[in-house]
Design a protein around this motif. Sequence first.
Motif, PDB file in Angstrom:
ATOM      1  N   GLU A 185       0.651  -1.252  -0.085  1.00 32.55           N
ATOM      2  CA  GLU A 185       0.056   0.029  -0.103  1.00 32.55           C
ATOM      3  C   GLU A 185       0.882   1.138   0.188  1.00 32.55           C
ATOM      4  OE1 GLU A 185      -3.118   2.886   0.011  1.00 32.55           O
ATOM      5  OE2 GLU A 185      -3.046   0.739  -0.524  1.00 32.55           O
ATOM      6  N   ILE A 235       1.386   4.301  -2.969  1.00 35.45           N
ATOM      7  CA  ILE A 235       1.591   5.706  -2.845  1.00 35.45           C
ATOM      8  C   ILE A 235       2.652   6.368  -3.633  1.00 35.45           C
ATOM      9  CG2 ILE A 235       1.640   7.545  -1.325  1.00 35.45           C
ATOM     10  CD1 ILE A 235      -0.039   5.811   0.642  1.00 35.45           C
ATOM     11  N   THR A 284      -5.056  14.684  -0.309  1.00 34.89           N
ATOM     12  CA  THR A 284      -5.450  13.203  -0.385  1.00 34.89           C
ATOM     13  C   THR A 284      -4.276  12.524   0.286  1.00 34.89           C
ATOM     14  OG1 THR A 284      -6.495  13.575  -2.556  1.00 34.89           O
ATOM     15  CG2 THR A 284      -5.623  11.456  -2.144  1.00 34.89           C
ATOM     16  N   LEU A 285      -2.884  12.933   0.192  1.00 34.31           N
ATOM     17  CA  LEU A 285      -1.707  12.275   0.639  1.00 34.31           C
ATOM     18  C   LEU A 285      -1.781  11.860   2.276  1.00 34.31           C
ATOM     19  CD1 LEU A 285       1.166  13.292  -1.655  1.00 34.31           C
ATOM     20  CD2 LEU A 285       0.330  10.707  -1.460  1.00 34.31           C
ATOM     21  N   TRP A 326      -4.708  12.567   4.027  1.00 35.82           N
ATOM     22  CA  TRP A 326      -5.796  11.562   4.744  1.00 35.82           C
ATOM     23  C   TRP A 326      -5.421  10.353   4.478  1.00 35.82           C
ATOM     24  CZ3 TRP A 326      -8.502   8.334   1.845  1.00 35.82           C
ATOM     25  CH2 TRP A 326      -8.685   8.635   0.434  1.00 35.82           C
ATOM     26  N   ARG A 327      -4.813   9.792   3.451  1.00 32.73           N
ATOM     27  CA  ARG A 327      -4.829   8.445   3.217  1.00 32.73           C
ATOM     28  C   ARG A 327      -3.479   7.787   4.153  1.00 32.73           C
ATOM     29  NH1 ARG A 327      -3.433   6.822  -3.107  1.00 32.73           N
ATOM     30  NH2 ARG A 327      -3.030   4.790  -1.918  1.00 32.73           N
ATOM     31  N   ASP A 387      -5.184   7.875   7.491  1.00 34.64           N
ATOM     32  CA  ASP A 387      -6.180   6.575   7.737  1.00 34.64           C
ATOM     33  C   ASP A 387      -5.483   5.349   7.449  1.00 34.64           C
ATOM     34  OD1 ASP A 387      -7.642   8.875   7.910  1.00 34.64           O
ATOM     35  OD2 ASP A 387      -9.068   8.451   6.361  1.00 34.64           O
ATOM     36  N   TYR A 388      -4.324   5.292   7.427  1.00 32.87           N
ATOM     37  CA  TYR A 388      -3.394   4.208   6.840  1.00 32.87           C
ATOM     38  C   TYR A 388      -3.927   2.976   7.843  1.00 32.87           C
ATOM     39  CZ  TYR A 388       0.562   1.103   5.212  1.00 32.87           C
ATOM     40  OH  TYR A 388       1.032  -0.005   4.771  1.00 32.87           O
TER      41      TYR A 388
END
Length: 509
Positions: free
Chosen positions: A464, A468, A485-486, A488-489, A492-493
């Motif tokens: 994952e 990214i 976006t980066l 929150w990703r 939220d990992y």
Amino acid sequence: MGNSCQKSCACLQSYMPWIFKACDCESKPTTPPEPTGPEPPPDQPPRIFVALFDYQARTDEDLSFQAGDKLEILDTSQESWWIARLLVKNGFARPGQNVQGYVPANYVAPYQSMEAEPWFFGPIKRADAEKQLLYPDNQEGAFLIRESESQRGEFSLSVWDGDAVKHYRIRRKDSGGFFVTSRKAFPTLNELVKHYSSSSDGLCIKLGKPCIKIEVPAPYDLSYQTVDQWEIDRNSLQLLKRLGSGQFGEVWEGLWNNTTPVAIKTLKPGSMDPADFLREAQIMKNLRHPKLIQLYAVCTLEDPIYIITELMRYGSLLEYLQNDGGSRIHLQQQVDMAAQVASGMAYLESQNYIHRDLAARNVLVGDHNVYKVADFGLARVFKLENENVYEAKHETKLPVKWTAPEAIRLNKFSIKSDVWSFGILLFEIITYGKMPYAGLMGFQVLQKLDQGYRIPQPANCPQELYNIMLQCWNAEPKERPTFETLQWRLEDYYDMDSTAYADASTFVR
């Protein structure tokens, strides 16, 4: 208000002892500065605030105070420094202390407001709440209330039960009031906290002491004097310890005004034009975010130019990673590093500002695992001897291995070229500071990138996270993700969906 955007940094007050005058313990305080703005109208009640953190005066006109002290705010005409009067018992202050002076606005909150409560942490993320609650000095039952990430106007209760951090949604009733479980509502959050502090009543544990606020914000400036006039006398600075050196100069731990620890970047003579630098620095000083290094002041009237910023005691992220080598820093901490950097870069993105040299060497490490982006904007004002990036001998002038191909070939820098650099930064983080494209020269990197080559997946890198990286290295800039976006990703990992919230009604009383 001034306390709406608090920054995370090292606690300064432990390095500055109280200054006592030769007087007995009940001496009257020294003469305070007069307010420069209007007093509150006589028909309005006094503006009483509460100190959220300790603050030690940096200048003779500052006001020292301790967390919990009550202050009457007299003048708010400056955004970041207010004039306040300390409300003292029996008319006496602590020995040698002023009772009126300047205070950093982000260190106080209105009396009896929610922001003044020690358990209220504002709009922090769930992951940050967990990190702060798991700080070793917290005890079982430590808790905090934060603004909900997903439900505007609602709150979340996070509590450590000794084994793990549990999260509960705090909802509002249509008729008013707050509840964790619908069978019991409370008119205020204070009443809710009071109830669950006396009985767990369905929670995993009875609420104990509020979570310790480990991240003390930095004032936005060195003092009220440097808000607008931030060219300072270099004689007010002491260079104490060299922290590192690079192509354009050195970084020192220093002391300003004999009171305030700072970082001082000294630039080699001729490395930049002072006028160009000052134009860029004016923008840099107004960029304020908890994950960006705060620029405080400059010395540009003679060489070497000094850049004075907040101090991050553990130096660059690159050295921090290389020195650890995986002994203490593991994947969860690595993802947290990346998320914090993405947060700072998302703010720059929102301000239409480009970093141009994002890399682990330009991220600094502070106390309590705080990471901040540094040197944003400086790349555009450094004087380069030759920007012919195809000549390997000039690779150190423009960091080819971190720079997007379109920025190198066409000089097209954008926030999307910063996103490419962020992908390389992720590689540095996951490999503990290894050199990207090991064994290749700059011109070879360019050739291979044009042929579709990308850095292979590191052995210890989850798929994952590598996905990214690959998205950051998309050949088409507009197809790369945004920093928002980066952020929150990465935040939220580790499974941040609604199932992570506990339901108080499922617990047996």
